[in-house]
Scaffold this motif. Sequence first.
Motif, mmCIF file in Angstrom:
data_model
loop_
_atom_site.group_PDB
_atom_site.id
_atom_site.type_symbol
_atom_site.label_atom_id
_atom_site.label_comp_id
_atom_site.label_asym_id
_atom_site.label_seq_id
_atom_site.Cartn_x
_atom_site.Cartn_y
_atom_site.Cartn_z
ATOM 1 N N SER A 135 0.842 -1.172 -0.157
ATOM 2 C CA SER A 135 0.132 0.063 -0.132
ATOM 3 C C SER A 135 0.781 1.318 0.176
ATOM 4 N N GLY A 136 2.041 1.216 0.881
ATOM 5 C CA GLY A 136 2.892 2.450 0.932
ATOM 6 C C GLY A 136 3.463 2.641 -0.559
ATOM 7 N N ARG A 137 4.136 1.496 -1.114
ATOM 8 C CA ARG A 137 4.622 1.745 -2.380
ATOM 9 C C ARG A 137 3.777 2.171 -3.539
ATOM 10 N N LEU A 138 2.461 1.654 -3.457
ATOM 11 C CA LEU A 138 1.519 2.329 -4.418
ATOM 12 C C LEU A 138 1.436 3.715 -4.273
ATOM 13 N N GLY A 139 1.281 4.093 -2.903
ATOM 14 C CA GLY A 139 0.981 5.655 -2.693
ATOM 15 C C GLY A 139 2.410 6.317 -3.252
ATOM 16 N N VAL A 140 3.549 5.958 -2.851
ATOM 17 C CA VAL A 140 4.863 6.671 -3.333
ATOM 18 C C VAL A 140 4.564 6.662 -4.900
ATOM 19 N N LEU A 141 4.184 5.322 -5.527
ATOM 20 C CA LEU A 141 4.286 5.644 -7.128
ATOM 21 C C LEU A 141 3.177 6.549 -7.652
ATOM 22 N N ASP A 142 2.168 6.645 -7.030
ATOM 23 C CA ASP A 142 1.147 7.566 -7.490
ATOM 24 C C ASP A 142 1.542 9.332 -7.202
ATOM 25 N N ALA A 143 2.063 9.231 -5.996
ATOM 26 C CA ALA A 143 2.754 10.737 -5.923
ATOM 27 C C ALA A 143 3.768 10.944 -7.034
ATOM 28 N N THR A 144 4.525 10.075 -7.395
ATOM 29 C CA THR A 144 5.803 10.125 -8.254
ATOM 30 C C THR A 144 5.617 10.491 -9.633
ATOM 31 N N GLU A 145 4.169 9.836 -10.170
ATOM 32 C CA GLU A 145 3.833 9.967 -11.375
ATOM 33 C C GLU A 145 3.211 11.389 -11.767
ATOM 34 N N LEU A 146 2.652 11.993 -10.824
ATOM 35 C CA LEU A 146 1.918 13.097 -10.934
ATOM 36 C C LEU A 146 2.752 14.364 -11.610
ATOM 37 N N THR A 147 4.106 14.406 -11.073
ATOM 38 C CA THR A 147 4.917 15.317 -11.686
ATOM 39 C C THR A 147 5.161 15.193 -13.288
ATOM 40 N N PRO A 148 5.535 14.075 -13.765
ATOM 41 C CA PRO A 148 5.684 13.970 -15.255
ATOM 42 C C PRO A 148 4.401 14.126 -16.054
ATOM 43 N N THR A 149 3.367 13.674 -15.567
ATOM 44 C CA THR A 149 1.877 13.390 -16.018
ATOM 45 C C THR A 149 1.374 14.690 -16.393
ATOM 46 N N PHE A 150 1.583 15.456 -14.973
ATOM 47 C CA PHE A 150 0.645 16.742 -14.987
ATOM 48 C C PHE A 150 1.348 17.860 -14.493
ATOM 49 N N SER A 151 2.846 17.918 -14.783
ATOM 50 C CA SER A 151 3.531 18.968 -14.072
ATOM 51 C C SER A 151 3.277 19.549 -12.518
ATOM 52 N N TRP A 152 2.703 18.308 -11.886
ATOM 53 C CA TRP A 152 2.490 18.760 -10.544
ATOM 54 C C TRP A 152 3.769 18.945 -9.824
ATOM 55 N N PRO A 153 3.918 20.086 -9.048
ATOM 56 C CA PRO A 153 5.098 20.014 -8.393
ATOM 57 C C PRO A 153 5.514 19.202 -7.337
ATOM 58 N N PRO A 154 6.650 18.568 -7.441
ATOM 59 C CA PRO A 154 6.993 17.440 -6.784
ATOM 60 C C PRO A 154 6.964 17.541 -5.210
ATOM 61 N N GLU A 155 7.156 18.910 -4.618
ATOM 62 C CA GLU A 155 6.968 19.209 -3.439
ATOM 63 C C GLU A 155 5.351 19.157 -2.890
ATOM 64 N N ARG A 156 4.636 19.020 -3.891
ATOM 65 C CA ARG A 156 3.031 18.827 -3.348
ATOM 66 C C ARG A 156 2.528 17.657 -3.642
ATOM 67 N N ALA A 157 3.549 16.730 -3.722
ATOM 68 C CA ALA A 157 3.116 15.153 -3.807
ATOM 69 C C ALA A 157 3.884 14.394 -2.871
ATOM 70 N N VAL A 158 3.676 14.004 -1.692
ATOM 71 C CA VAL A 158 4.438 13.517 -0.713
ATOM 72 C C VAL A 158 4.340 12.128 -0.564
ATOM 73 N N GLY A 159 5.131 11.261 -0.622
ATOM 74 C CA GLY A 159 4.876 9.788 -0.470
ATOM 75 C C GLY A 159 5.590 9.525 1.101
#
Length: 305
Positions: A80-104
């Motif tokens: 569950s934790g790894r899936l959360g980290v994965l979802d957070a990580t993929e937001l930046t290249p996909t949507f240009s979501w700032p990495p500091e705003r996606a915390v895993g």
Amino acid sequence: MTVPPSPLSPDPRRTEGVHPDHTELDRLDASALVQAFVEDQLGAVEAVRAAGGAIAEAVDAALPRLARGGRLVYVGAGTSGRLGVLDATELTPTFSWPPERAVGLIAGGDRAIRQAVEGAEDNADAGAADIRGAEVGSDDVLIAIAASGTTPYVLGAVKAARERGALTVGVANNPGTPLLAAADCAVLLDTGPEVISGSTRLKAGTAQKIALNTLSSALMVQLGKVYGNLMVDVQSSNVKLEERAVRLTCHATGASEAQARQALAEAGGHVKTALVMLRLGVGAGEAQARLQAAGGHSRAALGEG
């Protein structure tokens, strides 16, 4: 701290049950094994479908906080934790979501992403400490994931996040569990027993992956990261993505490849800016100003409402 049921007593968590259809699993040949595993995964899709209303409620609750500048904070243990980290990580290249705003956050720290850290999930205080360490606040959205719904690390994180005013979304694969009761928004993915009993990296994990994809993608769409169904906030960080940016720009505007490449060069590779430039016949600066005034929403910047 929630104490798991004794090994000698019946475990009420459905994910811990023995699947009645696969008691002879170890006798199957490769073809039958593959069929059994794949067919059981269909239950993941049905579980997410049933949770659609709850996921939509979580999107509605989270959107105002993120629009104010809040963060998506994921917390979990093991799969569950790894899936959360994965979802957070993929937001930046996909949507240009700032990495500091996606915390895993994962029980056991970053080492646990690649290596099991035994016992880390049993520490509720560590979950609370990680929330404090991440400085979770009132505009943040905590997505807490635990197949069992009873993981102490995750429960500690939810308690601490709520105390700090964050919105909490609980994602669990068992009904009536403490995580669903503790969270502001409860998402039940009732996947039941696994083909390999207790191995929640199977359809329970698949359901979590679908739910997380759905939740975060819906949020990104509503935050203006998509035009139509085009991924116009993609980061052109490699050759594949640069070519994708050209194709998206051509598709959205009807421009030639040469025109799209020129606009993208002037827009710093930003598809959304190139889109507004080509559709309105303005320069990069004007396109950026229109997008900023529209809160990043392409349709509004184009005057399409």
